[in-house]
Motif scaffolding. Structure first.
Motif, PDB file in Angstrom:
ATOM      1  N   ASN A 144       0.860  -1.184   0.000  1.00 32.28           N
ATOM      2  CA  ASN A 144       0.000   0.000   0.000  1.00 32.28           C
ATOM      3  C   ASN A 144       0.894   1.231   0.000  1.00 32.28           C
ATOM      4  OD1 ASN A 144      -2.202  -1.723   0.274  1.00 32.28           O
ATOM      5  ND2 ASN A 144      -2.333  -1.454   2.483  1.00 32.28           N
ATOM      6  N   ALA A 145       0.664   2.168  -0.910  1.00 31.52           N
ATOM      7  CA  ALA A 145       1.584   3.291  -1.048  1.00 31.52           C
ATOM      8  C   ALA A 145       0.866   4.583  -1.384  1.00 31.52           C
ATOM      9  CB  ALA A 145       2.595   2.973  -2.138  1.00 31.52           C
ATOM     10  N   LEU A 194       7.228   6.912  -7.521  1.00 32.26           N
ATOM     11  CA  LEU A 194       6.696   5.556  -7.547  1.00 32.26           C
ATOM     12  C   LEU A 194       7.689   4.525  -8.046  1.00 32.26           C
ATOM     13  CD1 LEU A 194       4.485   3.420  -7.543  1.00 32.26           C
ATOM     14  CD2 LEU A 194       3.982   4.115  -9.855  1.00 32.26           C
ATOM     15  N   ILE A 250       9.166   1.359  -5.992  1.00 27.46           N
ATOM     16  CA  ILE A 250       8.918  -0.021  -6.407  1.00 27.46           C
ATOM     17  C   ILE A 250      10.233  -0.778  -6.554  1.00 27.46           C
ATOM     18  CG2 ILE A 250       8.060  -1.509  -8.245  1.00 27.46           C
ATOM     19  CD1 ILE A 250       5.969   0.564  -8.860  1.00 27.46           C
ATOM     20  N   ILE A 279       0.700  -3.243  -6.337  1.00 27.27           N
ATOM     21  CA  ILE A 279       0.341  -2.105  -5.496  1.00 27.27           C
ATOM     22  C   ILE A 279      -1.135  -2.219  -5.158  1.00 27.27           C
ATOM     23  CG2 ILE A 279       0.083   0.396  -5.372  1.00 27.27           C
ATOM     24  CD1 ILE A 279       2.821  -1.361  -7.374  1.00 27.27           C
ATOM     25  N   THR A 331      -3.244   2.839  -3.700  1.00 25.53           N
ATOM     26  CA  THR A 331      -2.580   4.109  -3.922  1.00 25.53           C
ATOM     27  C   THR A 331      -3.615   5.095  -4.419  1.00 25.53           C
ATOM     28  OG1 THR A 331      -0.642   5.193  -4.889  1.00 25.53           O
ATOM     29  CG2 THR A 331      -1.917   3.742  -6.335  1.00 25.53           C
ATOM     30  N   ILE A 378      -2.060  -2.472 -10.257  1.00 22.39           N
ATOM     31  CA  ILE A 378      -2.279  -1.395  -9.308  1.00 22.39           C
ATOM     32  C   ILE A 378      -3.759  -1.266  -8.996  1.00 22.39           C
ATOM     33  CG2 ILE A 378      -1.917   1.051  -8.876  1.00 22.39           C
ATOM     34  CD1 ILE A 378      -0.164   0.654 -11.640  1.00 22.39           C
TER      35      ILE A 378
END
Length: 400
Positions: free
Chosen positions: A199-200, A239, A243, A262, A265, A310
């Motif tokens: 989670n970003a 990003l 990563i 991901i 985000t 994502i």
């Protein structure tokens, strides 16, 4: 300026200059329901399709949602919240849950993954950490017993606070105090073929340091970027750098082949006075560029041939989420089905006027419902234990 702080704080997302509209990887969306004014699930189906999403992540296994998406071909990741980890250690309870919440919806609804626990390893709760792997193993064993393990994987999600070093990306490493537990779960991923989920939120980095962080670098707008001194790989967005730091950290433990996805985000379209950058325009750039990135045939500088998967957070603004104003304004859509802002992308039909009109329902959370994601913007929760590495100032001058 120390951009390393920004990498560690706010990490990844996926976005880059717009390329040809050929889908590579998968666009997903998080479907949260902490609200009392959302449209019924059957009216959500066309909204998901309108943004080109082929995957949906639920924080539970809501049967109303899973039933509404039957025969649509959209893939689902369903969740087992932290509050269920202790129960899921029991193989019998795990199998009962899988039968009721997964098997009963197959094959009409395409459930492909179960995430067990949310950011458990960085919550400093030993009872949760102790139960995580046994719970994952029990759920996987249930899938094996039911003959579903070839079509449904088991995984868990992590905060980027699991990283100790993220700059340069080639030096990425995990927190020393987490390595033993991480290696246990990584071994499970390798054995079962499930992805590593992160989670970003680069927004947190900008919010914490709006006068120092180059906004273009965070939003994937044109900028000069930085070069990793060890690999000479160039990064023009936060990003990709983050990563690749995760990939490096995995490789350092012998898991270089694990795919990184991901799982959350996003960027809020509204915030409080002290929440810098929470505007519709920035949200449009962040998520719009994210979707454009997914249209390009490119991975990260370190993994150019790897598909990107994502999940955007989130489908709707959720009015019952606690915390600052931003928490309730991450949605691509308002509860009435209209767009929270235009994504500005050809072929993406996110415009005013959703299919649901003003029809709303009050969610009645099923037995499997999880509220683990009630707060997503707590810097203390997500990034309070990250050890920062000072980057060479000469390298960072290009971003000043």
């Amino acid at each position: 300026m120390d951009l390393t702080n920004f990498f560690n704080y706010g990490s990844l997302l996926l976005i880059a200059p717009c390329l040809l509209p050929v889908m590579v990887g998968s666009i997903g969306v998080n479907y949260g329901q902490i609200a009392d004014n959302l449209p019924p699930p059957e009216d959500v189906v066309p909204l998901v399709k309108s943004i080109g999403a082929t995957q949906v992540k639920l924080y539970d296994a809501d049967p109303r949602v899973l039933g509404a998406f039957a025969n649509t071909g959209i893939e689902f990741m369903v969740g087992l919240g932290n509050e269920y980890l202790d129960k899921m250690r029991d193989p019998a309870k795990a199998q009962a849950w899988v039968k009721q919440n997964v098997q009963s919806h197959l094959p009409a609804t395409k459930i492909t993954s179960i995430f067990v626990g949310n950011e458990v390893l960085t919550l400093n709760d030993s009872s949760l950490s102790d139960n995580l792997l046994p719970a994952m193993q029990s759920v996987h064993a249930a899938l094996v017993n039911l003959g579903l393990d070839k079509q449904v994987t088991v995984t868990t999600t992590h905060s980027l606070a699991i990283l100790q070093t993220s700059y340069p990306p080639s030096a990425g490493s995990f927190r020393v105090d987490l390595i033993d537990r991480l290696c246990q779960t990584l071994g499970f991923h390798q054995k079962t073929g499930s992805p590593f989920l992160i989670n970003a939120y680069p927004y947190f980095a900008y919010k914490a340091n709006p006068t120092q962080i180059p906004l273009d670098f965070v939003l994937f707008q044109p900028n000069q970027g930085v070069t990793d001194p060890e690999t000479n790989l160039h990064y023009d967005n936060m990003l990709y750098a983050q990563i690749d730091a995760v990939y490096s950290a995995l490789a350092s433990l012998g898991y270089s082949k694990l795919p990184v996805h991901i799982s959350e985000t996003g960027w809020p379209s509204k915030g409080d006075e002290d929440e810098a950058g929470a505007t519709p325009e920035n949200a449009k750039k962040y998520n719009g560029n994210l979707i454009k990135l997914m249209s390009g045939k490119t991975g990260t500088p370190m993994r150019p041939d790897s598909d990107l998967n994502i999940y955007i957070f989130a489908l709707f603004n959720e009015n019952l989420k606690p915390g600052p104003t931003s928490e309730r304004n991450y949605g691509l859509f308002k509860p009435d089905g209209t767009a929270a802002y235009s994504l500005g992308i050809r072929g993406i039909n996110v415009v005013a006027g959703g299919s649901s009109g003003n029809a709303v329902t009050t969610p009645s959370y099923p037995t499997g419902s999880s509220t683990d994601y009630l707060s997503i913007s707590s810097a203390t929760k997500r990034y309070g234990h990250v050890v920062l590495m000072i980057a060479p100032l000469l390298l960072l001058k290009t971003l000043v």
